[in-house]
Design a protein around this motif. Sequence first.
Motif, PDB file in Angstrom:
ATOM      1  N   ASP A   1       0.812  -1.214   0.000  1.00  0.00           N
ATOM      2  CA  ASP A   1       0.000   0.000   0.000  1.00  0.00           C
ATOM      3  C   ASP A   1       0.856   1.279   0.000  1.00  0.00           C
ATOM      4  OD1 ASP A   1      -2.369   1.326  -0.120  1.00  0.00           O
ATOM      5  OD2 ASP A   1      -2.771   1.243   2.042  1.00  0.00           O
ATOM      6  N   ILE A   2       1.803   1.326  -0.911  1.00  0.00           N
ATOM      7  CA  ILE A   2       2.618   2.533  -1.121  1.00  0.00           C
ATOM      8  C   ILE A   2       2.469   2.913  -2.605  1.00  0.00           C
ATOM      9  CG2 ILE A   2       4.275   2.114   0.748  1.00  0.00           C
ATOM     10  CD1 ILE A   2       6.184   0.866  -1.285  1.00  0.00           C
ATOM     11  N   PRO A   3       2.885   4.131  -3.013  1.00  0.00           N
ATOM     12  CA  PRO A   3       2.715   4.504  -4.419  1.00  0.00           C
ATOM     13  C   PRO A   3       3.279   3.424  -5.344  1.00  0.00           C
ATOM     14  CG  PRO A   3       3.503   6.367  -3.152  1.00  0.00           C
ATOM     15  CD  PRO A   3       3.524   5.189  -2.217  1.00  0.00           C
ATOM     16  N   SER A   4       2.562   3.135  -6.430  1.00  0.00           N
ATOM     17  CA  SER A   4       2.913   1.965  -7.246  1.00  0.00           C
ATOM     18  C   SER A   4       4.327   2.047  -7.825  1.00  0.00           C
ATOM     19  CB  SER A   4       1.885   1.736  -8.346  1.00  0.00           C
ATOM     20  OG  SER A   4       1.949   2.835  -9.230  1.00  0.00           O
ATOM     21  N   ASP A   5       4.862   3.285  -7.966  1.00  0.00           N
ATOM     22  CA  ASP A   5       6.206   3.391  -8.545  1.00  0.00           C
ATOM     23  C   ASP A   5       7.296   3.593  -7.481  1.00  0.00           C
ATOM     24  OD1 ASP A   5       5.707   5.947  -7.722  1.00  0.00           O
ATOM     25  OD2 ASP A   5       6.358   6.900  -9.592  1.00  0.00           O
ATOM     26  N   TRP A   6       6.963   3.368  -6.201  1.00  0.00           N
ATOM     27  CA  TRP A   6       7.969   3.634  -5.153  1.00  0.00           C
ATOM     28  C   TRP A   6       9.253   2.843  -5.434  1.00  0.00           C
ATOM     29  CZ3 TRP A   6      11.438   2.174  -1.524  1.00  0.00           C
ATOM     30  CH2 TRP A   6      11.834   3.145  -0.582  1.00  0.00           C
ATOM     31  N   PHE A   7       9.120   1.577  -5.745  1.00  0.00           N
ATOM     32  CA  PHE A   7      10.314   0.777  -6.045  1.00  0.00           C
ATOM     33  C   PHE A   7      10.769   0.999  -7.492  1.00  0.00           C
ATOM     34  CE2 PHE A   7       8.308  -1.997  -2.736  1.00  0.00           C
ATOM     35  CZ  PHE A   7       9.302  -1.901  -1.798  1.00  0.00           C
ATOM     36  N   SER A   8       9.825   0.931  -8.434  1.00  0.00           N
ATOM     37  CA  SER A   8      10.243   0.952  -9.848  1.00  0.00           C
ATOM     38  C   SER A   8      10.938   2.265 -10.215  1.00  0.00           C
ATOM     39  CB  SER A   8       9.075   0.636 -10.783  1.00  0.00           C
ATOM     40  OG  SER A   8       8.023   1.533 -10.559  1.00  0.00           O
ATOM     41  N   SER A   9      10.510   3.396  -9.616  1.00  0.00           N
ATOM     42  CA  SER A   9      11.175   4.665  -9.957  1.00  0.00           C
ATOM     43  C   SER A   9      12.642   4.646  -9.510  1.00  0.00           C
ATOM     44  CB  SER A   9      10.444   5.851  -9.319  1.00  0.00           C
ATOM     45  OG  SER A   9      10.482   5.719  -7.912  1.00  0.00           O
ATOM     46  N   ARG A  10      12.935   3.866  -8.486  1.00  0.00           N
ATOM     47  CA  ARG A  10      14.332   3.760  -8.021  1.00  0.00           C
ATOM     48  C   ARG A  10      15.141   2.784  -8.881  1.00  0.00           C
ATOM     49  NH1 ARG A  10      11.324   5.673  -4.139  1.00  0.00           N
ATOM     50  NH2 ARG A  10      12.218   6.876  -2.445  1.00  0.00           N
ATOM     51  N   HIS A  11      14.471   2.170  -9.836  1.00  0.00           N
ATOM     52  CA  HIS A  11      15.148   1.221 -10.736  1.00  0.00           C
ATOM     53  C   HIS A  11      15.054   1.679 -12.176  1.00  0.00           C
ATOM     54  CE1 HIS A  11      14.497  -1.063  -7.066  1.00  0.00           C
ATOM     55  NE2 HIS A  11      15.457  -1.878  -7.462  1.00  0.00           N
ATOM     56  N   ASP A  12      14.847   2.978 -12.357  1.00  0.00           N
ATOM     57  CA  ASP A  12      14.688   3.508 -13.713  1.00  0.00           C
ATOM     58  C   ASP A  12      16.070   3.754 -14.313  1.00  0.00           C
ATOM     59  OD1 ASP A  12      14.309   4.948 -15.996  1.00  0.00           O
ATOM     60  OD2 ASP A  12      12.835   6.334 -15.127  1.00  0.00           O
ATOM     61  N   GLN A  13      16.486   2.834 -15.192  1.00  0.00           N
ATOM     62  CA  GLN A  13      17.868   2.858 -15.700  1.00  0.00           C
ATOM     63  C   GLN A  13      18.161   4.092 -16.542  1.00  0.00           C
ATOM     64  OE1 GLN A  13      18.018  -1.128 -17.464  1.00  0.00           O
ATOM     65  NE2 GLN A  13      18.951  -1.902 -15.606  1.00  0.00           N
ATOM     66  N   SER A  14      17.092   4.823 -16.945  1.00  0.00           N
ATOM     67  CA  SER A  14      17.372   6.035 -17.733  1.00  0.00           C
ATOM     68  C   SER A  14      17.827   7.176 -16.820  1.00  0.00           C
ATOM     69  CB  SER A  14      16.142   6.448 -18.546  1.00  0.00           C
ATOM     70  OG  SER A  14      15.094   6.773 -17.669  1.00  0.00           O
ATOM     71  N   ASN A  15      17.741   6.978 -15.486  1.00  0.00           N
ATOM     72  CA  ASN A  15      18.108   8.056 -14.565  1.00  0.00           C
ATOM     73  C   ASN A  15      19.479   7.914 -13.927  1.00  0.00           C
ATOM     74  OD1 ASN A  15      15.910   9.623 -14.903  1.00  0.00           O
ATOM     75  ND2 ASN A  15      14.716   8.661 -13.264  1.00  0.00           N
ATOM     76  N   GLY A  16      20.262   6.925 -14.356  1.00  0.00           N
ATOM     77  CA  GLY A  16      21.600   6.822 -13.776  1.00  0.00           C
ATOM     78  C   GLY A  16      22.092   5.393 -13.740  1.00  0.00           C
ATOM     79  N   ALA A  17      23.289   5.244 -13.174  1.00  0.00           N
ATOM     80  CA  ALA A  17      23.919   3.922 -13.145  1.00  0.00           C
ATOM     81  C   ALA A  17      23.384   3.099 -11.978  1.00  0.00           C
ATOM     82  CB  ALA A  17      25.423   4.087 -13.005  1.00  0.00           C
ATOM     83  N   SER A  18      23.437   1.796 -12.144  1.00  0.00           N
ATOM     84  CA  SER A  18      23.043   0.897 -11.057  1.00  0.00           C
ATOM     85  C   SER A  18      23.974  -0.317 -11.091  1.00  0.00           C
ATOM     86  CB  SER A  18      21.597   0.430 -11.254  1.00  0.00           C
ATOM     87  OG  SER A  18      21.546  -0.626 -12.191  1.00  0.00           O
ATOM     88  N   GLY A  19      23.885  -1.119 -10.052  1.00  0.00           N
ATOM     89  CA  GLY A  19      24.724  -2.320  -9.995  1.00  0.00           C
ATOM     90  C   GLY A  19      24.097  -3.518 -10.704  1.00  0.00           C
ATOM     91  N   THR A  20      23.041  -3.300 -11.490  1.00  0.00           N
ATOM     92  CA  THR A  20      22.341  -4.410 -12.147  1.00  0.00           C
ATOM     93  C   THR A  20      23.285  -5.248 -13.008  1.00  0.00           C
ATOM     94  OG1 THR A  20      20.260  -3.239 -12.143  1.00  0.00           O
ATOM     95  CG2 THR A  20      20.494  -4.981 -13.800  1.00  0.00           C
ATOM     96  N   ILE A  21      23.179  -6.553 -12.844  1.00  0.00           N
ATOM     97  CA  ILE A  21      24.040  -7.483 -13.590  1.00  0.00           C
ATOM     98  C   ILE A  21      23.222  -8.668 -14.098  1.00  0.00           C
ATOM     99  CG2 ILE A  21      25.846  -9.270 -13.271  1.00  0.00           C
ATOM    100  CD1 ILE A  21      27.129  -6.553 -13.441  1.00  0.00           C
ATOM    101  N   MET A  22      23.421  -8.984 -15.361  1.00  0.00           N
ATOM    102  CA  MET A  22      22.883 -10.246 -15.859  1.00  0.00           C
ATOM    103  C   MET A  22      24.058 -11.225 -15.876  1.00  0.00           C
ATOM    104  SD  MET A  22      20.657 -11.010 -19.149  1.00  0.00           S
ATOM    105  CE  MET A  22      21.846 -10.976 -20.473  1.00  0.00           C
ATOM    106  N   ARG A  23      23.895 -12.311 -15.165  1.00  0.00           N
ATOM    107  CA  ARG A  23      25.025 -13.239 -14.983  1.00  0.00           C
ATOM    108  C   ARG A  23      24.702 -14.592 -15.593  1.00  0.00           C
ATOM    109  NH1 ARG A  23      28.429 -14.808  -9.536  1.00  0.00           N
ATOM    110  NH2 ARG A  23      30.059 -13.707 -10.640  1.00  0.00           N
ATOM    111  N   LEU A  24      25.553 -14.989 -16.528  1.00  0.00           N
ATOM    112  CA  LEU A  24      25.408 -16.310 -17.121  1.00  0.00           C
ATOM    113  C   LEU A  24      26.312 -17.235 -16.321  1.00  0.00           C
ATOM    114  CD1 LEU A  24      25.715 -15.056 -20.793  1.00  0.00           C
ATOM    115  CD2 LEU A  24      23.653 -15.360 -19.431  1.00  0.00           C
ATOM    116  N   LEU A  25      25.791 -18.372 -15.935  1.00  0.00           N
ATOM    117  CA  LEU A  25      26.555 -19.256 -15.053  1.00  0.00           C
ATOM    118  C   LEU A  25      26.740 -20.630 -15.668  1.00  0.00           C
ATOM    119  CD1 LEU A  25      24.623 -18.033 -12.017  1.00  0.00           C
ATOM    120  CD2 LEU A  25      27.080 -18.380 -11.844  1.00  0.00           C
TER     121      LEU A  25
END
Length: 334
Positions: A148-172
């Motif tokens: 019950d928080i604004p629907s973009d509370w998490f997603s706005s913090r994961h908006d890759q157009s707004n800066g760098a993040s530690g996101t990694i796609m890892r093939l194992l």
Amino acid sequence: MSKASADIPVIDISPSNSEAAKQILAAAENNGFLFIENNAAAGMPPAKVDEMFDLSKKFFQGPVENKKECPTQNNRGWVSMQQETLDPGNQKRGDFKEAFNLGEFANNKPNQPLPKPFSNNVNTVADFSKSCHALCNRILELFAEALDIPSDWFSSRHDQSNGASGTIMRLLYYPSVSDNLAPEEDDIRAGAHSDYGTLTLLFQLPSQPGLEILTPSGTWSSVPVDPKNTLPIDPSAPLPILVNIGDLMSYWTNGLLKSTVHRVIFPKEARKGGEDRYSMAYFCHPLDEAELVAVPSKRIEQYKGQGGVEKGGKVLTAKDHLLERLAATYGTKA
Ligand SMILES: O=C(O)CCC(=O)C(=O)O
Ligand SMILES: [Fe+2]
């Protein structure tokens, strides 16, 4: 919703399931692992998953000279056998695995040198990574709804157009090892750890088990590859996508959501050196500067867990946390 072993539910996130948000939250509170039905709502067409697995196999089965062209730098690139130790306090030898880490793509362009076959399939790789991110954002919106928080509370913090993040796609790649290298009792393919980011998507292949989670009672429980046992009936059915809660989601929710410890073992039913296992993990991280404070949810305020991470009065950021965790697993300084 059906149950898998290790108490991991399979959840349908299509709009026809009005309970999806509640079900996802319940699973995340329970042991932090859930499966998402791989239907159209997940946006991960099985052909794309297969194509990515094919590229991964080509890379790992290819010449070592090709791999050596892109050694790990800034957590991107090739990680060689036993280079990483996910549980340094308990492992005598490094993880019996190889990995290739791909960072974010900007406008379909990689931010790192890529070896073949990724370099000549950049669009396929970038597109897969984009679909993974979109699925993560959809799951994050469901969490926001359930809390019950604004629907973009998490997603706005994961908006890759707004800066760098530690996101990694890892093939194992966890190769079977020859008998003269056969693992000893405490050797492991991926040592016990929790994931460092927000959420992890994990793609597995039929007949390649090995993942286990640590249950609240302190025992290890295996995570199935085919939780609904559909493959014997329909071998072409897409496998559900495994999702687990990472450390940051736990911090943001005062510990209500569980960042559960897991590991990958040499499966007991395989020969001593195991059988090959390929998996693909998408580690979704927020923008580097995102602060690890509790989300503005009544449910979280009322929950008396351990929230937010403060060190010396300073609120930690996502980047602070990531650097600290990477330093421990690669034996370097933060
Ligand atoms: O390969 C797997 O099944 C899991 C790998 C994993 O847990 C990780 O890389 O964080
Ligand atoms: Fe993990």
